[in-house]
Design a protein around this motif. Structure first.
Motif, PDB file in Angstrom:
ATOM      1  N   ARG A 217      44.893  34.897  34.252  1.00 38.85           N
ATOM      2  CA  ARG A 217      43.739  35.351  33.479  1.00 38.85           C
ATOM      3  C   ARG A 217      43.863  36.837  33.165  1.00 38.85           C
ATOM      4  NH1 ARG A 217      40.210  38.529  36.228  1.00 38.85           N
ATOM      5  NH2 ARG A 217      40.229  38.469  38.507  1.00 38.85           N
ATOM      6  N   GLU A 248      40.467  29.100  28.605  1.00 42.19           N
ATOM      7  CA  GLU A 248      39.146  28.985  29.218  1.00 42.19           C
ATOM      8  C   GLU A 248      38.366  30.283  29.020  1.00 42.19           C
ATOM      9  OE1 GLU A 248      38.686  26.232  32.817  1.00 42.19           O
ATOM     10  OE2 GLU A 248      38.528  28.237  33.691  1.00 42.19           O
ATOM     11  N   ARG A 250      35.386  32.415  30.476  1.00 39.06           N
ATOM     12  CA  ARG A 250      34.678  32.503  31.747  1.00 39.06           C
ATOM     13  C   ARG A 250      33.611  33.593  31.683  1.00 39.06           C
ATOM     14  NH1 ARG A 250      39.850  31.928  35.991  1.00 39.06           N
ATOM     15  NH2 ARG A 250      40.353  29.776  35.375  1.00 39.06           N
ATOM     16  N   TYR A 252      30.774  35.944  34.119  1.00 39.14           N
ATOM     17  CA  TYR A 252      30.560  36.484  35.456  1.00 39.14           C
ATOM     18  C   TYR A 252      29.206  37.171  35.506  1.00 39.14           C
ATOM     19  CZ  TYR A 252      35.642  35.935  35.557  1.00 39.14           C
ATOM     20  OH  TYR A 252      36.924  35.436  35.480  1.00 39.14           O
ATOM     21  N   GLN A 258      32.146  34.575  39.308  1.00 37.22           N
ATOM     22  CA  GLN A 258      32.236  33.655  38.181  1.00 37.22           C
ATOM     23  C   GLN A 258      31.095  32.643  38.242  1.00 37.22           C
ATOM     24  OE1 GLN A 258      36.131  31.990  37.206  1.00 37.22           O
ATOM     25  NE2 GLN A 258      35.150  30.024  36.829  1.00 37.22           N
ATOM     26  N   ALA A 261      32.498  28.416  33.333  1.00 33.58           N
ATOM     27  CA  ALA A 261      33.822  28.357  32.710  1.00 33.58           C
ATOM     28  C   ALA A 261      33.840  27.195  31.733  1.00 33.58           C
ATOM     29  CB  ALA A 261      34.908  28.186  33.761  1.00 33.58           C
TER      30      ALA A 261
END
Length: 744
Positions: A217, A248, A250, A252, A258, A261
């Motif tokens: 990521r 993906e 995501r 937070y 997180q 997602a």
């Protein structure tokens, strides 16, 4: 077409018509080759002997220490791989250092992109672009073209840093391995389009450690706003069709935990490069976002590469549409669409790129029997819609069999009570190819939510129809023109245009005369449409008379649509005031008070020949020139005085506009040596008298309107850590808006 923001001249960038912008630097000769990517010319560098060969630009380009710069080019060498570098020089043109890209992973007989980026080091005053390769013998050559040096090329609106988007910078690279992999920067030879300025060069590369799932990521976590829909996309280069690649998006919370997602799986048809999109709405407690990539069912040693990584607010497919992108573009699946009744099966059409009206996928609706099915979207908030007209639109393409379609909107109140559907008449879906089919319906009393509903009747067994680019919005005019007397401009909006067709727009006066209207890149004449809504401001419209517009779109030579907004009249009540306008910089436009209009002269070039014995001479004349004369004006304050200096400083052709009926037509003028005088000996008096020598000029046709339309405060926030960095980088706020750094 010049690369936007390129420091290099066109000759140096395209090596056309010659290679005068380049010089050998080490063990090399340079000359102009043929068969380039953007013109017929390209740069040919050939080794004198075995060992590293280098060449560089002849010119050095001003840079600012601490500012990030990028260099890229297209390269072609079937014998030896190459690299590109930025050579940093101090104020005396002595070399400080060279930032080199990685060497291309293999020699390649296709044109491919090489690129590098870095911050200018302390003491740097200038930079040069360099190329390097290390052949094993003399007389080995390589080709280069489409060369760029300047600020990093970025996708407008991208919340990620330039390093996260393109991986061109080695230091501060923003990716990390998460599961079962190692990551690195590599430079594979990839045949990108020469116009794909944000792609190519270094890429993020994941190597799977052991059999199974793997992921990595970005460590760049830009801030996001809850309730806003975001789009992440990137080019993915999967290892094979036996494993599944994905991207993906995501989200937070404020503590970087997180909380959501959303994944989109790439249905790759092979092992090339494919852009995959994923979207979702930031949840209520979202503070940051990131993007991740991975493989499902990978084998040890498999490699996934990514490039051109973007996180941005979703650009709507239609202006003011309420349909989420995932339900409108079907890039990550069927979204919230369901079959309410009947046997219709819904799926995302795969693999990638099979067929679509927008993006790379579309919705596939199939019916095994010749029966009727109803499909419906999720409910969408439409506010207090009662009595308002709403438009629903989508693209349809019959793939097999035949279909009859009824388009409807189903309405709901705040308690989700079904208020019924408003529907049009049933009609056959046209064939062949894609068709945008739209209808309008009025919302009933109490309606605050709506769902799109399609009744589809298959005319044969195994019928298939594709659906894409779905929208629902409050109905607005297809075109409109709105005047702004304060800026003496007209804002023109054109809606529901077809992306990738061309657009031409004329200003039309009551006598039928037409003049092309200016846009960001010059006159809007065959402009390629990038968005279904186009908005521009016309600062050159005449004052006090009706003005209309005529817009025409074409697919090739075929006229597909026309628009005719207007008429609009710009008020100009005070005949003592005139406008001075800079067509390319409307932010400098201003009004001034006229003391005395010009007494015009029209010069002419003549040659007089006295013939002996004749009374009258023979005079040979050229055509008579345009108007020339002195305009005397007043500025009434220090602010007006500074504003007049500002508009005159650039020395551009100006547009002078006076009130109708004063015997002066709108006129483009060049302004000569200016006299600024006081009107009294009293020192605090702010009024000034100016004499502006005017010469009539032709309308500038090549210059575009410099605008901040594509640049936002978010771009500035992404590019700078603090406001002090902004103050150090730019001399004025205008330079911030136009992205013109000091020394750039």
């Amino acid at each position: 077409m010049p690369i936007p923001g390129n420091f290099l001249s066109e000759t140096t960038s395209t090596i056309d018509p010659n290679a005068s912008g380049w010089v050998a630097h080490l063990n090399a000769t340079v000359s102009r080759g043929t068969g380039g990517t953007v013109t017929t010319g390209c740069l040919f560098m050939r080794s004198v002997a075995a060992g590293e060969m280098q060449c560089r630009t002849v010119s050095s380009y001003p840079v600012t220490p601490g500012t990030e710069y990028e260099a890229f080019a297209d390269a072609y060498n079937s014998t030896v791989p190459e690299r590109i570098g930025i050579r940093w020089l101090d104020a005396s043109s002595s070399e400080i250092s060279i930032t080199w890209s990685m060497t291309t992973s293999a020699a390649s007989a296709i044109w491919h992109r090489i690129a590098v980026a870095d911050w200018a080091p302390d003491g740097a005053a200038y930079a040069q672009v360099m190329f390097s390769a290390t052949p094993a013998a003399g007389l080995v050559g390589g080709f280069f073209d489409n060369v760029y040096l300047g600020l990093p090329q970025r996708t407008t609106g991208n919340l990620l840093s330039s390093s996260a988007e393109t991986s061109e910078r080695a230091s501060g690279w923003e990716y990390v391995a998460v599961t079962n992999c190692s990551i690195s920067r590599t430079l594979p030879p990839v045949g990108w389009s020469p116009l794909a300025y944000q792609s190519g060069g270094h890429v993020a590369t994941m190597t799977v450690t052991a059999g199974g799932d793997a992921e990595f990521r970005s460590t760049d976590l830009p801030a996001v706003t809850p309730g806003v829909e975001y789009l992440a996309h990137a080019h993915l280069n999967p290892p094979s069709t036996s494993s599944t690649a994905w991207i993906e998006l995501r989200f937070y919370d404020a503590s970087f935990a997180q909380i959501q997602a959303t994944r989109a799986v790439l249905a790759e048809p092979g092992t090339s490069w494919y852009r995959q999109k994923v979207t979702d709405v930031a949840p209520a407690n979202a503070a940051y976002a990131s993007v991740a990539f991975g493989l499902v069912g990978a084998t040890a040693g498999q490699v996934l590469r990514t490039d051109g990584v973007v996180i941005m607010v979703v650009p709507p497919l239609y202006e003011a549409t309420v349909v989420p992108y995932r339900d409108a573009g079907f890039e990550q699946g069927v979204g919230s669409w369901t079959t309410v009744s009947g046997v219709a099966a819904l799926s995302r059409l795969e693999p990638w790129g099979t067929d679509a009206l927008e993006g790379s996928y579309c919705l596939r609706v199939s019916s095994a029997t010749a029966t009727t099915s109803v499909i419906r979207s999720a409910k969408m908030a439409v506010g207090d819609a009662e009595g308002l007209s709403w438009t629903v639109s989508a693209g349809f393409r019959v793939s097999a069999g035949s279909w009859t379609l009824t388009r409807a909107i189903r309405w709901y109140d705040t308690a989700d009570t079904d208020l019924g559907a408003t529907a049009g008449a049933a009609a056959a879906v046209p064939t062949p190819n894609w068709w945008l089919l739209a209808t309008q319906h009025e919302a009933p009393a109490g309606a605050t939510k709506a769902a799109i509903e399609y009744t589809l009747t298959a005319g044969a067994v195994s019928s298939v129809v594709y659906v894409d680019k779905v929208g629902l919005w409050e109905s607005v005019p297809l075109s409109e023109a709105v005047g702004n007397d304060a800026t003496a401009s007209i804002t023109v909006t054109l809606r529901e245009l077809i992306v990738d067709e061309t657009l031409t727009v004329w200003r039309v006066l009551s006598d039928g005369s037409r003049t092309l209207v200016r846009g960001a890149d010059g006159l809007i004449d065959g402009l390629t449409i990038a968005s279904e809504t186009v908005v521009f401001e016309d600062y050159e419209a005449p004052l006090g008379v009706p003005v209309s517009y005529y817009a025409e779109t074409r697919d090739g030579t075929l006229v597909t649509q026309t628009r005719a907004p207007g008429p609009v009249t710009l008020a100009h009540p005070d005949a003592n005031l005139v406008w001075l306008k800079d067509p390319s910089n409307p932010q400098r436009n201003m009004q001034v008070v006229v003391k005395q209009a010009p007494d015009w002269q029209r010069p002419i070039s003549q040659a007089e020949h006295r013939v002996r014995g004749r009374r009258n001479s023979v005079v040979l004349s050229d055509v008579r020139g345009g108007l020339e004369g002195d305009l005397v004006i007043w500025t009434r304050s220090d602010d007006e005085r500074r504003a007049l200096h500002w508009i005159l400083d650039a020395g551009n052709v100006l547009l002078w506009q006076a009130s109708p009926g004063n015997g002066v037509d709108d006129m483009y003028v060049n302004v000569g040596a200016v006299t600024e005088g006081r009107i009294t000996s009293y020192a605090p008096e702010q009024w000034r008298e100016w004499t502006l020598p005017l010469r009539q000029a032709d309308m500038p046709v090549a210059v575009g309107v410099t605008s901040s339309a594509g640049r936002t405060w978010q771009d500035i926030l992404t590019e700078h850590a603090t406001w002090q960095d902004v103050l150090d980088k730019y001399a004025t706020w205008e330079d911030v808006m136009l992205n013109r750094p000091i020394g750039g």
